[in-house]
Design a protein around this motif. Sequence first.
Motif, mmCIF file in Angstrom:
data_model
loop_
_atom_site.group_PDB
_atom_site.id
_atom_site.type_symbol
_atom_site.label_atom_id
_atom_site.label_comp_id
_atom_site.label_asym_id
_atom_site.label_seq_id
_atom_site.Cartn_x
_atom_site.Cartn_y
_atom_site.Cartn_z
ATOM 1 N N PHE A 143 18.816 -4.239 4.867
ATOM 2 C CA PHE A 143 18.245 -4.774 3.629
ATOM 3 C C PHE A 143 18.284 -3.772 2.471
ATOM 4 N N ASP A 144 19.061 -2.695 2.631
ATOM 5 C CA ASP A 144 19.236 -1.685 1.580
ATOM 6 C C ASP A 144 17.911 -1.182 1.025
ATOM 7 N N VAL A 145 16.957 -0.910 1.904
ATOM 8 C CA VAL A 145 15.648 -0.396 1.500
ATOM 9 C C VAL A 145 15.816 1.074 1.132
ATOM 10 N N THR A 146 15.453 1.425 -0.111
ATOM 11 C CA THR A 146 15.666 2.790 -0.594
ATOM 12 C C THR A 146 14.377 3.605 -0.729
ATOM 13 N N TYR A 147 13.216 2.992 -0.499
ATOM 14 C CA TYR A 147 11.959 3.744 -0.529
ATOM 15 C C TYR A 147 11.579 4.084 0.918
ATOM 16 N N PRO A 148 10.758 5.110 1.129
ATOM 17 C CA PRO A 148 10.429 5.549 2.494
ATOM 18 C C PRO A 148 9.415 4.634 3.182
ATOM 19 N N SER A 149 9.344 4.774 4.499
ATOM 20 C CA SER A 149 8.345 4.057 5.302
ATOM 21 C C SER A 149 7.744 4.996 6.331
ATOM 22 N N LEU A 150 6.422 4.912 6.459
ATOM 23 C CA LEU A 150 5.721 5.625 7.525
ATOM 24 C C LEU A 150 5.894 4.875 8.831
ATOM 25 N N ARG A 151 5.967 5.609 9.934
ATOM 26 C CA ARG A 151 6.005 5.002 11.271
ATOM 27 C C ARG A 151 4.579 4.768 11.739
ATOM 28 N N ASP A 152 4.306 3.548 12.207
ATOM 29 C CA ASP A 152 2.971 3.201 12.707
ATOM 30 C C ASP A 152 3.110 2.277 13.920
ATOM 31 N N PRO A 153 3.720 2.774 15.015
ATOM 32 C CA PRO A 153 4.016 1.895 16.144
ATOM 33 C C PRO A 153 2.788 1.300 16.823
ATOM 34 N N ASP A 154 1.649 1.977 16.744
ATOM 35 C CA ASP A 154 0.453 1.463 17.412
ATOM 36 C C ASP A 154 -0.596 0.911 16.449
ATOM 37 N N GLY A 155 -0.299 0.883 15.161
ATOM 38 C CA GLY A 155 -1.215 0.296 14.179
ATOM 39 C C GLY A 155 -2.354 1.183 13.733
ATOM 40 N N HIS A 156 -2.365 2.453 14.136
ATOM 41 C CA HIS A 156 -3.502 3.311 13.759
ATOM 42 C C HIS A 156 -3.561 3.593 12.259
ATOM 43 N N LEU A 157 -2.419 3.642 11.562
ATOM 44 C CA LEU A 157 -2.454 3.860 10.110
ATOM 45 C C LEU A 157 -3.110 2.691 9.380
ATOM 46 N N GLN A 158 -2.936 1.493 9.913
ATOM 47 C CA GLN A 158 -3.547 0.321 9.284
ATOM 48 C C GLN A 158 -5.075 0.383 9.344
ATOM 49 N N LEU A 159 -5.613 1.093 10.326
ATOM 50 C CA LEU A 159 -7.066 1.238 10.441
ATOM 51 C C LEU A 159 -7.653 2.029 9.279
ATOM 52 N N THR A 160 -6.818 2.751 8.549
ATOM 53 C CA THR A 160 -7.257 3.482 7.361
ATOM 54 C C THR A 160 -7.951 2.547 6.373
ATOM 55 N N PHE A 161 -7.559 1.278 6.378
ATOM 56 C CA PHE A 161 -8.038 0.310 5.386
ATOM 57 C C PHE A 161 -9.143 -0.607 5.908
ATOM 58 N N ARG A 162 -9.683 -0.316 7.069
ATOM 59 C CA ARG A 162 -10.648 -1.217 7.698
ATOM 60 C C ARG A 162 -11.916 -1.431 6.888
ATOM 61 N N THR A 163 -12.289 -0.499 6.018
ATOM 62 C CA THR A 163 -13.512 -0.670 5.224
ATOM 63 C C THR A 163 -13.239 -1.143 3.796
#
Length: 192
Positions: free
Chosen positions: A129-149
């Motif tokens: 998809f020619d994505v040119t911006y970076p992406s963090l790896r979050d295979p277990d979803g722990h980064l998403q927990l940053t936003f839980r509150t």
Amino acid sequence: MLRPGAPPAAAALLLLLCACSATGTVAPTSGDAGFVEGAGAVTIIAPDHRGAPVALSGPLVGGGDFDVAAHRGTVFLLNVWGSWCAPCRREAPELEKAWNDVPHDSVQFLGINTRDDADASAVAFERRFDVTYPSLRDPDGHLQLTFRTTLPPRAIPSTLILDKEGRVAARILGGSDERTFTQLVQQIRAEV
């Protein structure tokens, strides 16, 4: 339906289940089973009601590391995606168009790749998809927990916008389009 005289706990459970089902639908296709796809609902938080700046950092797809805190003063569009997610595949070209529309000196797009076990799947998605911006790896979803509150990404894909102070300012639950991404980023960027 509850019977008259049902215990209050049963009523609360029924209410919770109904409320949860209103945020999205479980995708029925076999390749995408087991995740919630949102309807593209947008939520914006007024500046005086935003929480503390988020601490978000980790390894990037393809190598290297990234720390959002090192870029204070920049508006971030964070997009939660997976290579296995059909709505993510539909949305990827729209995100790339929006990324090309915004000024890169004050805005940064950053993906959060979730539930991809192998980095190769995510790299192949970005190439396709020619994505040119970076992406963090979050295979277990722990980064998403940053936003839980604040405004958690409760659907895949989900997009969060961080203001210049690193606080969650907006969320899109589900896929969206170039126009919505660009308008939200510009709105948050224009804040004084």
